[in-house]
Scaffold this motif. Structure first.
Motif, PDB file in Angstrom:
ATOM      1  N   HIS A 168     -21.302 -16.195   1.862  1.00 17.44           N
ATOM      2  CA  HIS A 168     -21.993 -16.336   0.575  1.00 17.44           C
ATOM      3  C   HIS A 168     -21.327 -17.402  -0.295  1.00 17.44           C
ATOM      4  O   HIS A 168     -22.008 -18.173  -0.981  1.00 17.44           O
ATOM      5  N   VAL A 169     -20.010 -17.467  -0.233  1.00 12.43           N
ATOM      6  CA  VAL A 169     -19.273 -18.440  -1.042  1.00 12.43           C
ATOM      7  C   VAL A 169     -19.393 -19.850  -0.456  1.00 12.43           C
ATOM      8  O   VAL A 169     -19.525 -20.830  -1.200  1.00 12.43           O
ATOM      9  N   LEU A 170     -19.408 -19.975   0.866  1.00 15.46           N
ATOM     10  CA  LEU A 170     -19.236 -21.272   1.507  1.00 15.46           C
ATOM     11  C   LEU A 170     -20.524 -21.907   2.010  1.00 15.46           C
ATOM     12  O   LEU A 170     -20.534 -23.111   2.297  1.00 15.46           O
ATOM     13  N   VAL A 171     -21.596 -21.148   2.158  1.00 13.02           N
ATOM     14  CA  VAL A 171     -22.815 -21.729   2.717  1.00 13.02           C
ATOM     15  C   VAL A 171     -23.395 -22.857   1.859  1.00 13.02           C
ATOM     16  O   VAL A 171     -24.026 -23.776   2.410  1.00 13.02           O
ATOM     17  N   PRO A 172     -23.234 -22.882   0.527  1.00  9.08           N
ATOM     18  CA  PRO A 172     -23.732 -24.047  -0.223  1.00  9.08           C
ATOM     19  C   PRO A 172     -23.100 -25.365   0.211  1.00  9.08           C
ATOM     20  O   PRO A 172     -23.773 -26.404   0.209  1.00  9.08           O
ATOM     21  N   PHE A 173     -21.814 -25.349   0.598  1.00  7.65           N
ATOM     22  CA  PHE A 173     -21.180 -26.574   1.080  1.00  7.65           C
ATOM     23  C   PHE A 173     -21.862 -27.072   2.350  1.00  7.65           C
ATOM     24  O   PHE A 173     -22.030 -28.281   2.544  1.00  7.65           O
ATOM     25  N   MET A 174     -22.241 -26.147   3.219  1.00 11.18           N
ATOM     26  CA  MET A 174     -22.924 -26.522   4.453  1.00 11.18           C
ATOM     27  C   MET A 174     -24.306 -27.096   4.144  1.00 11.18           C
ATOM     28  O   MET A 174     -24.703 -28.124   4.712  1.00 11.18           O
ATOM     29  N   VAL A 175     -25.047 -26.439   3.271  1.00 10.32           N
ATOM     30  CA  VAL A 175     -26.404 -26.885   2.959  1.00 10.32           C
ATOM     31  C   VAL A 175     -26.385 -28.275   2.334  1.00 10.32           C
ATOM     32  O   VAL A 175     -27.154 -29.163   2.719  1.00 10.32           O
ATOM     33  N   LEU A 176     -25.498 -28.492   1.382  1.00 12.23           N
ATOM     34  CA  LEU A 176     -25.444 -29.792   0.698  1.00 12.23           C
ATOM     35  C   LEU A 176     -24.987 -30.891   1.654  1.00 12.23           C
ATOM     36  O   LEU A 176     -25.475 -32.026   1.577  1.00 12.23           O
ATOM     37  N   SER A 177     -24.072 -30.588   2.568  1.00 12.44           N
ATOM     38  CA  SER A 177     -23.616 -31.596   3.532  1.00 12.44           C
ATOM     39  C   SER A 177     -24.738 -31.995   4.482  1.00 12.44           C
ATOM     40  O   SER A 177     -24.936 -33.187   4.764  1.00 12.44           O
ATOM     41  N   ILE A 178     -25.494 -31.017   4.984  1.00 11.41           N
ATOM     42  CA  ILE A 178     -26.567 -31.310   5.933  1.00 11.41           C
ATOM     43  C   ILE A 178     -27.739 -31.979   5.235  1.00 11.41           C
ATOM     44  O   ILE A 178     -28.330 -32.939   5.750  1.00 11.41           O
ATOM     45  N   SER A 179     -28.096 -31.497   4.050  1.00 13.40           N
ATOM     46  CA  SER A 179     -29.261 -32.049   3.359  1.00 13.40           C
ATOM     47  C   SER A 179     -29.050 -33.503   2.960  1.00 13.40           C
ATOM     48  O   SER A 179     -29.997 -34.301   2.987  1.00 13.40           O
ATOM     49  N   SER A 180     -27.821 -33.880   2.622  1.00 13.00           N
ATOM     50  CA  SER A 180     -27.568 -35.272   2.255  1.00 13.00           C
ATOM     51  C   SER A 180     -27.791 -36.206   3.436  1.00 13.00           C
ATOM     52  O   SER A 180     -28.254 -37.335   3.267  1.00 13.00           O
ATOM     53  N   VAL A 181     -27.485 -35.739   4.653  1.00 14.61           N
ATOM     54  CA  VAL A 181     -27.720 -36.554   5.848  1.00 14.61           C
ATOM     55  C   VAL A 181     -29.200 -36.550   6.224  1.00 14.61           C
ATOM     56  O   VAL A 181     -29.774 -37.585   6.571  1.00 14.61           O
ATOM     57  N   LEU A 182     -29.846 -35.398   6.156  1.00 13.50           N
ATOM     58  CA  LEU A 182     -31.281 -35.331   6.458  1.00 13.50           C
ATOM     59  C   LEU A 182     -32.094 -36.214   5.510  1.00 13.50           C
ATOM     60  O   LEU A 182     -33.096 -36.806   5.905  1.00 13.50           O
ATOM     61  N   GLN A 183     -31.632 -36.281   4.270  1.00 18.24           N
ATOM     62  CA  GLN A 183     -32.343 -37.094   3.283  1.00 18.24           C
ATOM     63  C   GLN A 183     -32.335 -38.565   3.665  1.00 18.24           C
ATOM     64  O   GLN A 183     -33.285 -39.301   3.380  1.00 18.24           O
ATOM     65  N   GLY A 184     -31.288 -39.006   4.343  1.00 23.74           N
ATOM     66  CA  GLY A 184     -31.174 -40.415   4.696  1.00 23.74           C
ATOM     67  C   GLY A 184     -31.731 -40.784   6.061  1.00 23.74           C
ATOM     68  O   GLY A 184     -31.668 -41.957   6.452  1.00 23.74           O
ATOM     69  N   LEU A 185     -32.276 -39.810   6.799  1.00 23.56           N
ATOM     70  CA  LEU A 185     -32.821 -40.114   8.120  1.00 23.56           C
ATOM     71  C   LEU A 185     -34.114 -40.920   7.998  1.00 23.56           C
ATOM     72  O   LEU A 185     -34.926 -40.693   7.099  1.00 23.56           O
ATOM     73  N   ASP A 186     -34.303 -41.838   8.936  1.00 21.98           N
ATOM     74  CA  ASP A 186     -35.519 -42.648   8.981  1.00 21.98           C
ATOM     75  C   ASP A 186     -36.644 -41.815   9.603  1.00 21.98           C
ATOM     76  O   ASP A 186     -36.620 -41.514  10.794  1.00 21.98           O
TER      77      ASP A 186
END
Length: 288
Positions: A168-186
């Protein structure tokens, strides 16, 4: 050649080259004073002989040969790995939804992710106790309100609740890390795969997932490192888990053996660095 005779062009070239050094100097001094020097002092204390002013490896020999400490190190690594894997399983779909499906609701999703980080970890951990204690909200609902159970369940003070609280404490770090990369995918790469006949699952498995491994690796490193050194949640929720951070805490506050605590913290640091190196190697080997 004296400085007074140095060509003006040479001095003009040297000064811009030194400018980045002077700009970084405050940060370097801060890290030296509050990071590097304490690490050096901690390492020296772990080698100090308690019987005199000499040098000893007895603490490290005990940590690396005693079966109890081996089990503690294993539980520390296992806890960190389990929390990291669960965070990936939960975080990737949330990150994918945030980037691809949320649309105008993306701002709300981001707020819901970040909002828990604005609350103290101690308060969040006490929140888990309020929910799942023997007379907490969940047990009151099951026993008193719904009458499903005749006696309250013992939900706290177990490894499962401690792992859930860490996720519960750490999953936001995972979501933000993955979403920033997905956002930049072509997106054109995915569209090309679909044009060539690939279905949604195959497109995701062969295009989207490999290209997003950089975000997964970054999130895994963040979650693993924080879980590896976490002790507040384990102290408050218990669960019978024995990890190195808990032993370090006990050495400082109960036995007052600062030398042993320093040796444990050095071992923990080495483990974290080795796992960080291994994770980076695995991620780079997959092409991220």
């Amino acid at each position: 050649m004296p400085d007074s005779q140095m060509p003006a062009v040479s001095r003009a070239r040297i000064q811009p080259a030194l400018k980045p050094f002077f700009l970084a100097l405050p940060v370097m001094l801060f890290l030296l004073a509050f990071f590097l020097l304490p690490l050096i002092d901690n390492g020296m204390r772990s080698f100090a002989d308690p019987a005199g002013g000499g040098f000893t490896l007895s603490r490290y020999v005990s940590l690396l040969t005693d079966p109890f400490y081996f089990r503690v190190i294993g539980e520390t690594l296992l806890l960190s790995v389990v929390v990291t894997v669960i965070s990936i399983v939960i975080g990737y779909p949330v990150a994918y939804f945030l980037v691809r499906k949320a649309g105008k609701w993306s701002g709300l999703v981001i707020f819901l992710l970040i909002a828990p980080l604005l609350t103290s970890i101690i308060m969040r951990t006490f929140g888990w106790q309020v929910l799942f204690a023997r007379r907490g909200l969940v047990n009151n609902l099951l026993v008193d309100q719904l009458g499903i159970l005749s006696a309250p369940l013992r939900l706290t003070n177990s490894p499962g609740i401690a792992i859930a609280a860490l996720v519960h404490v750490l999953v936001p770090f995972m979501v933000l890390s993955i979403s920033s990369v997905l956002q930049g995918l072509d997106r054109r790469l995915e569209e090309s795969a679909k044009i060539l006949g690939a279905g949604r699952f195959r497109t995701f498995w062969e295009i989207t997932l490999p290209l997003s491994l950089d975000g997964v690796g970054t999130g895994a490193i963040l979650v693993f490192m924080i879980a590896n050194g976490s002790f507040v949640t384990l102290v408050l929720l218990g669960g019978g888990l024995q990890t190195l951070p808990l032993l370090i805490y006990q050495q400082f506050n109960t036995t007052r053996d600062f030398g042993m605590a320093s040796a444990m913290s050095t071992i923990l640091l080495v483990i974290a660095v080795l796992c960080l190196w291994l994770q980076l190697r695995l991620v780079r080997r997959k092409g991220a």
